[in-house]
Design a protein around this motif. Structure first.
Motif, PDB file in Angstrom:
ATOM      1  N   ASP A  85       0.819  -1.207   0.000  1.00 49.96           N
ATOM      2  CA  ASP A  85       0.000   0.000   0.000  1.00 49.96           C
ATOM      3  C   ASP A  85       0.856   1.263   0.000  1.00 49.96           C
ATOM      4  OD1 ASP A  85      -2.952  -0.727   0.202  1.00 49.96           O
ATOM      5  OD2 ASP A  85      -2.106  -2.015   1.725  1.00 49.96           O
ATOM      6  N   GLU A  86       1.932   1.258   0.768  1.00 52.03           N
ATOM      7  CA  GLU A  86       2.831   2.422   0.793  1.00 52.03           C
ATOM      8  C   GLU A  86       3.470   2.642  -0.571  1.00 52.03           C
ATOM      9  OE1 GLU A  86       4.082   2.006   5.512  1.00 52.03           O
ATOM     10  OE2 GLU A  86       5.263   1.017   3.956  1.00 52.03           O
ATOM     11  N   ARG A  87       3.915   1.551  -1.191  1.00 51.88           N
ATOM     12  CA  ARG A  87       4.513   1.659  -2.516  1.00 51.88           C
ATOM     13  C   ARG A  87       3.498   2.175  -3.538  1.00 51.88           C
ATOM     14  NH1 ARG A  87       8.989  -0.896  -3.693  1.00 51.88           N
ATOM     15  NH2 ARG A  87       8.588  -2.454  -2.111  1.00 51.88           N
ATOM     16  N   THR A  88       2.251   1.728  -3.413  1.00 55.73           N
ATOM     17  CA  THR A  88       1.210   2.157  -4.343  1.00 55.73           C
ATOM     18  C   THR A  88       0.939   3.650  -4.226  1.00 55.73           C
ATOM     19  OG1 THR A  88       0.156  -0.027  -4.360  1.00 55.73           O
ATOM     20  CG2 THR A  88      -1.200   1.843  -5.037  1.00 55.73           C
ATOM     21  N   VAL A  89       0.847   4.158  -2.993  1.00 54.11           N
ATOM     22  CA  VAL A  89       0.648   5.599  -2.805  1.00 54.11           C
ATOM     23  C   VAL A  89       1.786   6.378  -3.455  1.00 54.11           C
ATOM     24  CG1 VAL A  89       0.631   7.467  -1.100  1.00 54.11           C
ATOM     25  CG2 VAL A  89      -0.766   5.428  -0.726  1.00 54.11           C
ATOM     26  N   TYR A  90       2.998   5.927  -3.230  1.00 49.90           N
ATOM     27  CA  TYR A  90       4.175   6.580  -3.812  1.00 49.90           C
ATOM     28  C   TYR A  90       4.099   6.595  -5.342  1.00 49.90           C
ATOM     29  CZ  TYR A  90       9.108   7.062  -5.162  1.00 49.90           C
ATOM     30  OH  TYR A  90      10.291   7.453  -5.738  1.00 49.90           O
ATOM     31  N   GLU A  91       3.762   5.471  -5.924  1.00 53.38           N
ATOM     32  CA  GLU A  91       3.699   5.374  -7.382  1.00 53.38           C
ATOM     33  C   GLU A  91       2.547   6.202  -7.945  1.00 53.38           C
ATOM     34  OE1 GLU A  91       3.464   1.184  -7.949  1.00 53.38           O
ATOM     35  OE2 GLU A  91       5.638   0.868  -7.700  1.00 53.38           O
ATOM     36  N   LEU A  92       1.402   6.212  -7.271  1.00 53.83           N
ATOM     37  CA  LEU A  92       0.267   7.009  -7.735  1.00 53.83           C
ATOM     38  C   LEU A  92       0.588   8.497  -7.690  1.00 53.83           C
ATOM     39  CD1 LEU A  92      -2.704   5.114  -6.026  1.00 53.83           C
ATOM     40  CD2 LEU A  92      -2.239   5.258  -8.488  1.00 53.83           C
ATOM     41  N   ALA A  93       1.274   8.928  -6.638  1.00 55.87           N
ATOM     42  CA  ALA A  93       1.643  10.340  -6.520  1.00 55.87           C
ATOM     43  C   ALA A  93       2.553  10.760  -7.679  1.00 55.87           C
ATOM     44  CB  ALA A  93       2.325  10.599  -5.188  1.00 55.87           C
ATOM     45  N   ASN A  94       3.524   9.946  -7.991  1.00 54.68           N
ATOM     46  CA  ASN A  94       4.444  10.305  -9.068  1.00 54.68           C
ATOM     47  C   ASN A  94       3.792  10.187 -10.439  1.00 54.68           C
ATOM     48  OD1 ASN A  94       6.674  11.258  -7.731  1.00 54.68           O
ATOM     49  ND2 ASN A  94       7.648   9.254  -7.552  1.00 54.68           N
ATOM     50  N   GLU A  95       2.841   9.298 -10.591  1.00 53.37           N
ATOM     51  CA  GLU A  95       2.123   9.217 -11.865  1.00 53.37           C
ATOM     52  C   GLU A  95       1.298  10.481 -12.094  1.00 53.37           C
ATOM     53  OE1 GLU A  95       0.561   8.069 -15.482  1.00 53.37           O
ATOM     54  OE2 GLU A  95       2.340   7.394 -14.379  1.00 53.37           O
ATOM     55  N   GLU A  96       0.637  10.966 -11.052  1.00 54.23           N
ATOM     56  CA  GLU A  96      -0.128  12.216 -11.173  1.00 54.23           C
ATOM     57  C   GLU A  96       0.805  13.379 -11.515  1.00 54.23           C
ATOM     58  OE1 GLU A  96      -3.292  12.862 -11.153  1.00 54.23           O
ATOM     59  OE2 GLU A  96      -4.089  10.903 -10.579  1.00 54.23           O
ATOM     60  N   ARG A  97       1.957  13.406 -10.889  1.00 52.46           N
ATOM     61  CA  ARG A  97       2.919  14.474 -11.173  1.00 52.46           C
ATOM     62  C   ARG A  97       3.462  14.358 -12.600  1.00 52.46           C
ATOM     63  NH1 ARG A  97       4.885  17.282  -6.703  1.00 52.46           N
ATOM     64  NH2 ARG A  97       6.900  17.621  -7.741  1.00 52.46           N
ATOM     65  N   ARG A  98       3.731  13.140 -13.036  1.00 49.42           N
ATOM     66  CA  ARG A  98       4.242  12.933 -14.392  1.00 49.42           C
ATOM     67  C   ARG A  98       3.253  13.440 -15.431  1.00 49.42           C
ATOM     68  NH1 ARG A  98       3.577  10.005 -18.618  1.00 49.42           N
ATOM     69  NH2 ARG A  98       1.829   8.885 -17.674  1.00 49.42           N
ATOM     70  N   GLN A  99       1.966  13.163 -15.211  1.00 52.14           N
ATOM     71  CA  GLN A  99       0.943  13.588 -16.165  1.00 52.14           C
ATOM     72  C   GLN A  99       0.855  15.101 -16.288  1.00 52.14           C
ATOM     73  OE1 GLN A  99      -2.811  11.742 -15.196  1.00 52.14           O
ATOM     74  NE2 GLN A  99      -1.975   9.670 -15.321  1.00 52.14           N
ATOM     75  N   ARG A 100       1.329  15.793 -15.268  1.00 51.17           N
ATOM     76  CA  ARG A 100       1.284  17.266 -15.278  1.00 51.17           C
ATOM     77  C   ARG A 100       2.650  17.888 -15.541  1.00 51.17           C
ATOM     78  NH1 ARG A 100      -2.503  15.038 -12.323  1.00 51.17           N
ATOM     79  NH2 ARG A 100      -4.530  16.044 -12.012  1.00 51.17           N
ATOM     80  N   GLY A 101       3.594  17.070 -15.942  1.00 59.40           N
ATOM     81  CA  GLY A 101       4.910  17.575 -16.285  1.00 59.40           C
ATOM     82  C   GLY A 101       5.750  17.979 -15.094  1.00 59.40           C
ATOM     83  N   LEU A 102       5.434  17.455 -13.908  1.00 60.49           N
ATOM     84  CA  LEU A 102       6.178  17.789 -12.695  1.00 60.49           C
ATOM     85  C   LEU A 102       7.250  16.732 -12.427  1.00 60.49           C
ATOM     86  CD1 LEU A 102       3.176  18.769 -10.393  1.00 60.49           C
ATOM     87  CD2 LEU A 102       4.693  20.313 -11.660  1.00 60.49           C
ATOM     88  N   LYS A 103       8.309  17.142 -11.752  1.00 62.86           N
ATOM     89  CA  LYS A 103       9.369  16.202 -11.394  1.00 62.86           C
ATOM     90  C   LYS A 103       8.844  15.190 -10.382  1.00 62.86           C
ATOM     91  CE  LYS A 103      13.317  19.276 -12.169  1.00 62.86           C
ATOM     92  NZ  LYS A 103      14.505  19.915 -11.538  1.00 62.86           N
ATOM     93  N   PRO A 104       9.282  13.933 -10.493  1.00 60.47           N
ATOM     94  CA  PRO A 104       8.843  12.928  -9.517  1.00 60.47           C
ATOM     95  C   PRO A 104       9.419  13.207  -8.139  1.00 60.47           C
ATOM     96  CG  PRO A 104      10.570  12.037 -10.911  1.00 60.47           C
ATOM     97  CD  PRO A 104      10.198  13.369 -11.505  1.00 60.47           C
ATOM     98  N   LEU A 105       8.701  12.787  -7.116  1.00 58.16           N
ATOM     99  CA  LEU A 105       9.171  12.909  -5.745  1.00 58.16           C
ATOM    100  C   LEU A 105      10.128  11.759  -5.434  1.00 58.16           C
ATOM    101  CD1 LEU A 105       5.770  13.783  -4.053  1.00 58.16           C
ATOM    102  CD2 LEU A 105       7.641  15.370  -4.567  1.00 58.16           C
ATOM    103  N   ILE A 106      11.165  12.043  -4.704  1.00 52.53           N
ATOM    104  CA  ILE A 106      12.133  11.023  -4.297  1.00 52.53           C
ATOM    105  C   ILE A 106      11.666  10.408  -2.981  1.00 52.53           C
ATOM    106  CG2 ILE A 106      14.532  10.614  -3.600  1.00 52.53           C
ATOM    107  CD1 ILE A 106      15.233  13.126  -5.291  1.00 52.53           C
ATOM    108  N   MET A 107      11.648   9.078  -2.909  1.00 51.22           N
ATOM    109  CA  MET A 107      11.286   8.416  -1.664  1.00 51.22           C
ATOM    110  C   MET A 107      12.414   8.589  -0.660  1.00 51.22           C
ATOM    111  SD  MET A 107       9.425   6.754   0.422  1.00 51.22           S
ATOM    112  CE  MET A 107       8.013   6.422  -0.625  1.00 51.22           C
ATOM    113  N   ASP A 108      12.089   9.180   0.477  1.00 53.90           N
ATOM    114  CA  ASP A 108      13.047   9.392   1.558  1.00 53.90           C
ATOM    115  C   ASP A 108      12.654   8.458   2.697  1.00 53.90           C
ATOM    116  OD1 ASP A 108      14.132  10.428   4.053  1.00 53.90           O
ATOM    117  OD2 ASP A 108      14.715  12.216   2.945  1.00 53.90           O
ATOM    118  N   PHE A 109      13.510   7.490   3.009  1.00 53.69           N
ATOM    119  CA  PHE A 109      13.115   6.469   3.975  1.00 53.69           C
ATOM    120  C   PHE A 109      13.163   6.956   5.416  1.00 53.69           C
ATOM    121  CE2 PHE A 109      13.905   4.018   0.166  1.00 53.69           C
ATOM    122  CZ  PHE A 109      12.743   3.274   0.124  1.00 53.69           C
TER     123      PHE A 109
END
Length: 209
Positions: A85-109
């Protein structure tokens, strides 16, 4: 028969290699260590480590060579320990950003560890709020754990049964969506736990570094 009610809460806030199981693990403090960094390394809650070391009078003051006792089973937080679930949230967030031409977020552990601590805290004390009785607000929490950032935004939620539903709720809220799509944001931490009063607790920290 009465239908079971499903309760869900969403809220937001904007602010500027595994080791073997053991009853107790001894760790020697190294230069630049803090109790939070040590707890994070062993995937433990800060208060759990503090309570296991009553010999430390000031938790903010430890010295190289000092022995710290780590309770219970220990293990470092790594990418492989992110749950689905955590990985999915991370991937969904970056997919939304990608669709809008935004830089992906880096996962900080380190952020992820703090996010999971916040979710666990909400579950344990049965609240859904940005002001934790244990850690204070997000700015205070991250500063106390010596996580560097220029500003932090926090989305939290409770009651949503999976990552897709939780993420959809955030994206349907203009303020939560703005947090996820912040053009200046650089890093993210995702923390999810299951159990407690509402069954599911979610936290994401989105920061600019």
């Amino acid at each position: 028969m009465k239908k079971k009610r499903i309760f869900a809460i969403v809220i937001f806030l904007s602010f500027a290699v595994s080791m073997p199981a053991a009853a107790i693990t001894e760790y020697k403090v190294e230069k630049a260590d803090t109790l939070w960094k040590i707890a994070d390394t062993f995937n433990k809650e800060l208060l759990e480590v503090i309570n296991s070391n009553p010999q430390i009078k000031n938790p903010n003051l430890i010295y190289p060579g000092q022995t710290i006792f780590i309770p219970g089973r220990t293990g470092q937080l790594s990418n492989g320990q992110m749950n689905e679930d955590e990985r999915t949230v991370y991937e969904l967030a970056n997919e939304e950003r990608r669709q809008r031409g935004l830089k992906p977020l880096i996962m900080d552990f380190r952020l992820a560890g703090a996010a999971k601590q916040k979710s666990k805290d909400m579950m344990k004390f049965e609240y859904v709020s940005h002001n934790s009785p244990t850690y204070g607000n997000p700015t205070k929490m991250l500063r106390n754990q010596q996580i560097s950032f220029l500003n932090v935004k926090e989305n939290i939620g409770a009651g949503y049964r999976n990552a897709e539903v939780m993420f959809s709720a955030w994206m349907n809220s203009s303020i939560h969506r703005a947090n996820i799509l912040d053009k200046q944001a650089t890093h993210i931490g995702v923390g999810y736990v299951q159990g407690g009063l509402h069954g599911h607790y979610w936290t994401i920290f989105i920061v600019k570094k």
